[in-house]
Design a protein around this motif. Structure first.
Motif, PDB file in Angstrom:
ATOM      1  N   LYS A  11      -1.848   5.136   2.738  1.00 11.97           N
ATOM      2  CA  LYS A  11      -2.280   4.297   3.818  1.00 11.97           C
ATOM      3  C   LYS A  11      -2.750   2.766   3.361  1.00 11.97           C
ATOM      4  CE  LYS A  11      -3.569   8.181   6.652  1.00 11.97           C
ATOM      5  NZ  LYS A  11      -4.542   8.701   7.769  1.00 11.97           N
ATOM      6  N   PHE A  12      -3.492   2.828   2.445  1.00 10.89           N
ATOM      7  CA  PHE A  12      -4.036   1.767   2.004  1.00 10.89           C
ATOM      8  C   PHE A  12      -3.113   0.953   1.279  1.00 10.89           C
ATOM      9  CE2 PHE A  12      -8.224   4.046   2.375  1.00 10.89           C
ATOM     10  CZ  PHE A  12      -8.853   3.081   2.585  1.00 10.89           C
ATOM     11  N   THR A  16      -9.821   9.768   7.505  1.00 12.47           N
ATOM     12  CA  THR A  16      -9.803  10.153   6.013  1.00 12.47           C
ATOM     13  C   THR A  16     -10.021  11.454   5.603  1.00 12.47           C
ATOM     14  OG1 THR A  16     -10.262   7.716   5.360  1.00 12.47           O
ATOM     15  CG2 THR A  16     -10.583   9.713   3.667  1.00 12.47           C
ATOM     16  N   ALA A  59      -0.932  -0.554   4.078  1.00 12.31           N
ATOM     17  CA  ALA A  59      -1.754  -1.539   4.959  1.00 12.31           C
ATOM     18  C   ALA A  59      -2.055  -2.883   4.532  1.00 12.31           C
ATOM     19  CB  ALA A  59      -3.096  -0.858   5.193  1.00 12.31           C
ATOM     20  N   LEU A  76      -8.514   0.197   8.768  1.00 14.30           N
ATOM     21  CA  LEU A  76      -8.237   1.724   8.863  1.00 14.30           C
ATOM     22  C   LEU A  76      -9.697   2.383   9.110  1.00 14.30           C
ATOM     23  CD1 LEU A  76      -6.411   2.122   5.448  1.00 14.30           C
ATOM     24  CD2 LEU A  76      -5.273   2.209   7.867  1.00 14.30           C
ATOM     25  N   ASN A  77      -9.653   3.349   9.825  1.00 15.14           N
ATOM     26  CA  ASN A  77     -10.531   4.127  10.129  1.00 15.14           C
ATOM     27  C   ASN A  77     -11.088   5.307   9.246  1.00 15.14           C
ATOM     28  OD1 ASN A  77     -12.553   5.715  11.701  1.00 15.14           O
ATOM     29  ND2 ASN A  77     -11.097   6.306  13.379  1.00 15.14           N
ATOM     30  N   ASP A 122      -3.983   9.424   2.005  1.00 18.39           N
ATOM     31  CA  ASP A 122      -4.818   8.357   2.404  1.00 18.39           C
ATOM     32  C   ASP A 122      -4.927   7.016   1.625  1.00 18.39           C
ATOM     33  OD1 ASP A 122      -6.066   9.929   4.652  1.00 18.39           O
ATOM     34  OD2 ASP A 122      -7.156  11.113   3.299  1.00 18.39           O
ATOM     35  N   TYR A 146     -12.810  -0.574   4.311  1.00 18.70           N
ATOM     36  CA  TYR A 146     -12.075   0.358   5.547  1.00 18.70           C
ATOM     37  C   TYR A 146     -11.973  -0.899   6.587  1.00 18.70           C
ATOM     38  CZ  TYR A 146     -11.841   5.165   4.163  1.00 18.70           C
ATOM     39  OH  TYR A 146     -11.378   6.122   3.626  1.00 18.70           O
TER      40      TYR A 146
END
Length: 327
Positions: free
Chosen positions: A184-185, A285, A188, A280-281, A181, A275
């Motif tokens: 992902k950040f 997470t 992104a 992101l959702n 996770d 978020y």
């Protein structure tokens, strides 16, 4: 876009590489040992030899690179000190990235670094944040506080093996996050202009104390934990003694960080706005409950399979008899 990932063989770095490749980025990895990083090449990343502590190796690695994602940090077992890797090495990397015309620089720091100037790693991270912000690079700083991956060795395995689970001082609740996770950040951030030249906390959905984690592991494993508490004063004594020996410097610095987790002060931060900025959702997470449940499901299934195989082998074994077979 070509990314250079530093610290790519680590727990977090490898997930950054995996995520970047999955999203179609061309990924280059700065590695000290191409042999140990062979799995990254199999995934599709390019390996370039280099070392943060040898600045002359950074220029070739940065040629043609659009963005740098820095996930490197000194390990307790490293021969080099935290200062050499996390300060001298990072300063060299930031300067080399600026000289190479890198467009984005993603740096992983720690939550609340400004609150613990006496902890070497946190003070170095704080200084690196300032140096990066003043470098002229287009940066994003992500402040972390704990990886879920570490919970397996710290709690799950000792409980399964009926070994002691160590708790130091007054347990600080920590908002652990899965490194997948976190990755992902990081990826992104490359696509969201609102993340440029800003610092964000990137932490889990809720903070967990050591006692809560032990209780969760006991419930999922069906086993009772053997808890051993180390007095905070004993930890400090060990830390100070280890400073007398060069081989103990990294250990001492890490023990200083361990004291932060024994203060009783939560390591967590609100994430709703983060978020939204990153697009992101939060529902996607991974939670600590889900992560640990999946781990115990896999391990308990494996243990049952091993017990079944042992039972089959035992049944097939010929029975011994005191009588000799007739010739």
């Amino acid at each position: 876009m070509t990314l250079l990932v530093v610290g790519s063989t680590g727990t977090l770095g490898r997930q950054v590489v995996r995520r970047a490749l999955d999203e179609g980025y061309k990924v280059r990895c700065l590695v000290r040992s191409p042999k140990k990083a062979a799995f990254l090449k199999e995934w599709g990343a390019e390996l370039v030899p280099g070392n943060l502590c040898y600045p002359e190796t950074l220029k070739p690695a940065l040629e043609g690179v659009t963005a740098v994602i820095d996930a490197a940090t000194a390990r307790p077992t490293d021969s080099l000190s935290i200062k050499q890797v996390d300060w001298d090495g990072k300063v060299a990397l930031i300067q080399a990235a600026k000289a190479a015309g890198v467009e984005r620089f993603i740096f992983f720091s720690l939550l609340d670094v400004d609150k613990y100037p006496e902890v070497p790693l946190m003070e170095i991270k704080r200084c690196t944040e300032i140096f990066l912000a003043q470098s002229g690079l287009n940066y994003t700083i992500l402040q972390l506080c704990g990886f879920m991956q570490g919970l397996v060795g710290q709690y799950a395995i000792p409980i399964l093996e009926k070994q002691a689970v160590w708790i130091t001082g007054e347990s600080s609740p920590i908002a652990y996050m899965d490194t997948q996770d976190i990755a992902k950040f990081a990826i992104a951030a490359l696509k969201v202009p609102e993340t440029e030249n800003k610092t964000f906390p990137v932490v889990g959905t809720r903070a967990w104390s050591a006692e809560e984690l032990i209780s969760l592991c006991e419930r999922l494993s069906g086993q009772e934990a053997r808890i051993t508490r180390m007095p905070i004063n004993l930890l400090r004594t060990v830390r100070h003694v280890s400073r007398f020996f060069q081989w103990g410097w990294n250990v001492s610095d890490r023990l200083a960080f361990a004291e932060v987790m024994a203060t009783g002060k939560p390591l967590a931060a609100p994430m709703d706005e983060v978020y939204q900025v990153f697009g992101l959702n939060p529902d996607e997470t991974t939670t600590v409950e889900t992560y640990m449940q999946e781990y115990f499901s896999r391990i308990m299934k494996k243990l049952k399979e091993l017990d079944y195989e042992k039972l089959k082998t035992k049944k097939k074994a010929p029975k011994k008899t005191p009588f000799k077979k007739p010739q």
